[in-house]
Scaffold this active site. Structure first.
Site, short mmCIF file in Angstrom:
data_model
loop_
_atom_site.label_atom_id
_atom_site.label_comp_id
_atom_site.label_asym_id
_atom_site.label_seq_id
_atom_site.Cartn_x
_atom_site.Cartn_y
_atom_site.Cartn_z
N GLU A 154 0.79 -1.24 0.00
CA GLU A 154 0.00 0.00 0.00
C GLU A 154 0.82 1.28 0.00
O GLU A 154 0.59 2.18 0.81
CB GLU A 154 -0.96 -0.01 1.20
CG GLU A 154 -1.87 -1.22 1.22
CD GLU A 154 -2.85 -1.21 2.40
OE1 GLU A 154 -2.77 -0.31 3.26
OE2 GLU A 154 -3.72 -2.11 2.44
N GLU B 14 -6.06 -10.88 -1.35
CA GLU B 14 -6.87 -10.71 -0.12
C GLU B 14 -8.35 -10.61 -0.47
O GLU B 14 -9.07 -9.76 0.04
CB GLU B 14 -6.43 -9.44 0.63
CG GLU B 14 -4.95 -9.40 0.95
CD GLU B 14 -4.53 -8.16 1.76
OE1 GLU B 14 -5.41 -7.43 2.26
OE2 GLU B 14 -3.32 -7.94 1.89
#
Ligand code: XIL
Length: 368
Positions: free
Chosen positions: A160, A265
């Protein structure tokens, strides 16, 4: 032997093999052209560490051939206090997954979240120096990668680092080192274990701008002759957005840069989006009720059907790209253990995964 006899011999062999590996050894994983993975929760890892046999662990072994720790291998749990590493839980998990022949991925070496406070700060609470941060990064990454060497197949090296508008996230790492913090992280990981797969991981890949920046990171590392194996697309999506095409574009873009991709995910929230309302929902009851329409653990059949169709559509897209997709991993085993029950609004009841609250595979998983 005639044809009929040889078929019955084969059947007998198949039955014997199934029995040798346990009557229930075939599961969802056996019908996939890529690895099917699941994130393993702290509670499940605790059961593993204590040698408890549970229905959840059986379901995982039967249906998945790849695992990742949902929390246990992040910076905070692995090095809560500078210089004090805590590997017990992670070791129990990794030994268990290796013993059961599952591809084990490490998540995560460098992320701005679940990062212990000391990592980027000086004694005065202000950002630490460039040298200090590089020192801490090198020590954390090399200690952790070396510890799990040969036992995990690869790591999410950086998680991220890019915003939806394509700019770099203003994390402490970025503020101190600029975008090159990413390059350093990959360098340290590679020096610790040259055989280990190294991945960049992020969410929100419906954003073409974000994907352009991620592609530029891949190009930059490759132009320096550095190792990067792939880009992980978290794929925390919703029942009504984003479009499959936007993710297919992302996959094509990264593959064109010469790396693999992974769905790392995945979950599909069925609840109303709470973004922009989070401040109010903590105080206003009517918002909470609207945002939590099925609190008793029973999803209306028509919504479950829609969820199953959405999962099936995404898996059809993944299958088209099977040659480039390393694994498809769901972020949790059953609805009861999904992080989405508490994020971004605490105390909701979501239904985002493949296994129900009473630990049954949802019937539509057969069509994935
Ligand atoms: C989440 C876990 O699922 C939660 O249990 C924890 O409280 C917060 O982190 N992106 C990631 C994951 O890369 O590590 C996050 O996992 C979900 C978002």
């Amino acid at each position: 032997m005639n044809k009929k006899q040889s078929i019955s011999t084969l059947t007998a062999l198949a039955v014997a093999t199934t029995m040798a590996f346990g009557a229930n050894s075939t599961g969802l994983k056996d019908n996939m052209p890529f690895k099917l993975g699941v994130a393993v929760s702290n509670a499940q890892i605790n059961d593993i560490a204590n040698g408890r046999k549970t229905q959840a662990l059986d379901l995982i072994k039967r249906n998945f051939n790849q695992v990742v720790a949902e929390n246990a291998m992040k910076d905070q749990p692995l090095q809560p206090i500078e210089g004090h590493f805590a590997f017990d839980a992670a070791d129990a998990f990794v030994d268990w997954s290796n013993k059961n022949g599952m591809k084990t991925m490490g998540h995560v070496l460098l992320w701005h979240s679940q990062l212990p406070g000391w990592f980027t700060r000086g004694d005065n609470g202000k950002l630490c120096s460039r040298e200090k941060l590089l020192d801490r990064m090198e020590n954390h990454i090399k200690t952790v990668v070396t510890h799990f060497k040969g036992r995990v197949a690869g790591w999410d090296v950086v998680n991220e680092a890019v915003e939806g508008d394509g700019s770099y996230r203003r994390s402490d790492f970025y503020k101190i080192l600029g975008e090159e913090f990413i390059d350093y992280a990959f360098k340290f990981a590679h020096e610790a274990d040259p055989d280990c797969e190294l991945w960049y991981n992020d969410y929100g890949n419906e954003s073409a701008k974000k994907n352009e920046t991620i592609a530029s990171i891949v190009r930059r590392l490759k132009s320096k002759g550095m190792r990067i194996d792939g880009v992980g697309l978290q794929t925390h999506i919703r029942i009504d957005s984003p479009s499959i095409e936007s993710y297919e574009n992302a996959i094509n873009l990264f593959v064109a840069e010469g790396v693999k991709v992974a769905i790392t995910e995945m979950d599909i929230s069925v609840l109303p989006s709470a973004w922009g309302l989070t401040a109010e929902v903590s105080t206003k009851v009517e918002y909470r009720e609207k945002l939590n329409p099925w609190p008793d653990g029973n999803l209306p059949p028509e919504v479950d059907k829609q969820l199953g169709e959405r999962y099936a559509e995404w898996f059809r897209m993944f299958r088209r790209h099977a040659a480039s997709i390393d694994r498809v991993t769901v972020w949790g085993l059953s609805d009861s253990s999904s992080w989405l029950n508490d994020f971004p609004v605490p105390g909701r009841t979501d239904y985002p995964l493949l296994v129900t609250r009473d630990m049954k595979l949802k019937p539509w998983t057969k069509s994935l």
